[in-house]
Design an enzyme around this catalytic site. Sequence first.
Site, PDB file in Angstrom:
ATOM      1  CG  HIS A 179      -1.839  -1.216   1.231  1.00  0.00           C
ATOM      2  ND1 HIS A 179      -2.745  -1.502   0.243  1.00  0.00           N
ATOM      3  CD2 HIS A 179      -1.941  -2.219   2.146  1.00  0.00           C
ATOM      4  CE1 HIS A 179      -3.369  -2.638   0.543  1.00  0.00           C
ATOM      5  NE2 HIS A 179      -2.902  -3.085   1.675  1.00  0.00           N
ATOM      6  CG  HIS A 230      -4.689   0.009   3.996  1.00  0.00           C
ATOM      7  ND1 HIS A 230      -5.673  -0.838   3.523  1.00  0.00           N
ATOM      8  CD2 HIS A 230      -4.187   0.645   2.892  1.00  0.00           C
ATOM      9  CE1 HIS A 230      -5.768  -0.718   2.214  1.00  0.00           C
ATOM     10  NE2 HIS A 230      -4.872   0.171   1.806  1.00  0.00           N
TER      11      HIS A 230
END
Length: 460
Positions: free
Chosen positions: A322, A349
């Site tokens: 990410h 995340h």
Amino acid sequence: MAAPSPLPRFLILLLAVTSSAFAAAAATGAPVVGEDYVRPPPARCHRKALLSLFPWSKKEESAASSDPQQVHISLAGEKHMRITWVTNDNSVPSVVDYGTKESTYTMKSQGESTSYSYLLYSSGKIHHVVIGPLEDNTIYYYRCGGQGPEFQFKTPPSQFPLSLAVVGDLGQTSWTTSTLNHIKQCEHDMLLLPGDLSYADYMQHLWDSFGTLVEPLASNRPWMVTEGNHEKEHIPFFESGFQSYNARWKMPYEESGSRSNLYYSFEVAGAHIIMLGSYTDYDDSSDQYAWLKADLAKVDRKRTPWLIVLLHVPWYNSNWAHQGEGDSMMASMEPLLYAAHVDMVIAGHVHAYERAERVYNSRPDPCGAVHITIGDGGNREGLARRYRNPKPAWSVFREASFGHGELKIVNSTHAHWTWHRNDDEEPVRTDDVWINSLAGSGCIQEGSRDRESRKILMSP
């Protein structure tokens, strides 16, 4: 126009789930360890073992359809708590009986209910009842819907010390259960979760199993959550996003002046905590940006000396997973947080742990926020093991391991943060640091710099 047949909907669902799986695999990358620590094989830990730790939450397997399921609680404004549960019987009233003595209910509140349909799935009746006003630091006993088992919770304190459990990207694996067991062992007043709860990913029955899994903890202490990418569940032309999340996990957004359940703020003891939405508009023309600016401008650091922000996508991340996804949100909102002297920014995340020192504009800054990534609660997608090297100047500690964090705010100036690796029957404290609030530093003072900061927050 006739409704679409189930077959095309199923094909769209299959495509959405497959795309999600491939994206997750690509984001995680090859299993190359970024730091020296090498994780051992997991030990098995099951839901029944977790439930045995919470006798007040145990229910018979043959519970009636009218009995409460998936019970969880959250703050609902000053001295109020929202009780949420699901029943399969639509005739059950949305009422909660409660009191401060076991099996003795001296108060009663009535609330509202909702339900939703998603493709071929129809939810049960989802009840939301706000109770209060409540006394601080007090155990309450409660019953949902006028029948069924008794639950209990403890309200947070009104002053320091305040203990917060923090976990992200939780999911429903054996590692999830182990993490929940470890959180149960720590004394905490509430739990903060910066997104990615159930990992249902379009399969709505997994929201039900997640609610059952977390009920022992979530019915006993308030859970304050914000959304992640796995809560979106958007299927173009068929299903809008965040349906299940908004129906099941209602947060106190209206009480904080927000127009959306995807971002809000609340206060507890001496902390002002802001939950931001990484998956709703955040540029400087958005409702969220305007709300954040107004919310920060109202913060009184004498009343709430600690200012903490949670969101899903990290802004400072040295993992390959990410990488760069938070850049646009950071470019828009980081100046606001810096002007308001935010102490900590906690994200999920990335399925690994990382702590940065105080940082602003990608450089260490004594007046910036401490950034922590904690997307390692136990999700099914596995760990993000690849880190970028050399380590950035702002990165202090990083490790690809499941675990949870604990933040104990001791007083108006000092807080103790620890991160606990999730390898053994007992959690292993692996990162440990004392953090000083900016409210007690030279960053906040009557002077030209602080006046400029206030101008940023008060400008149209």
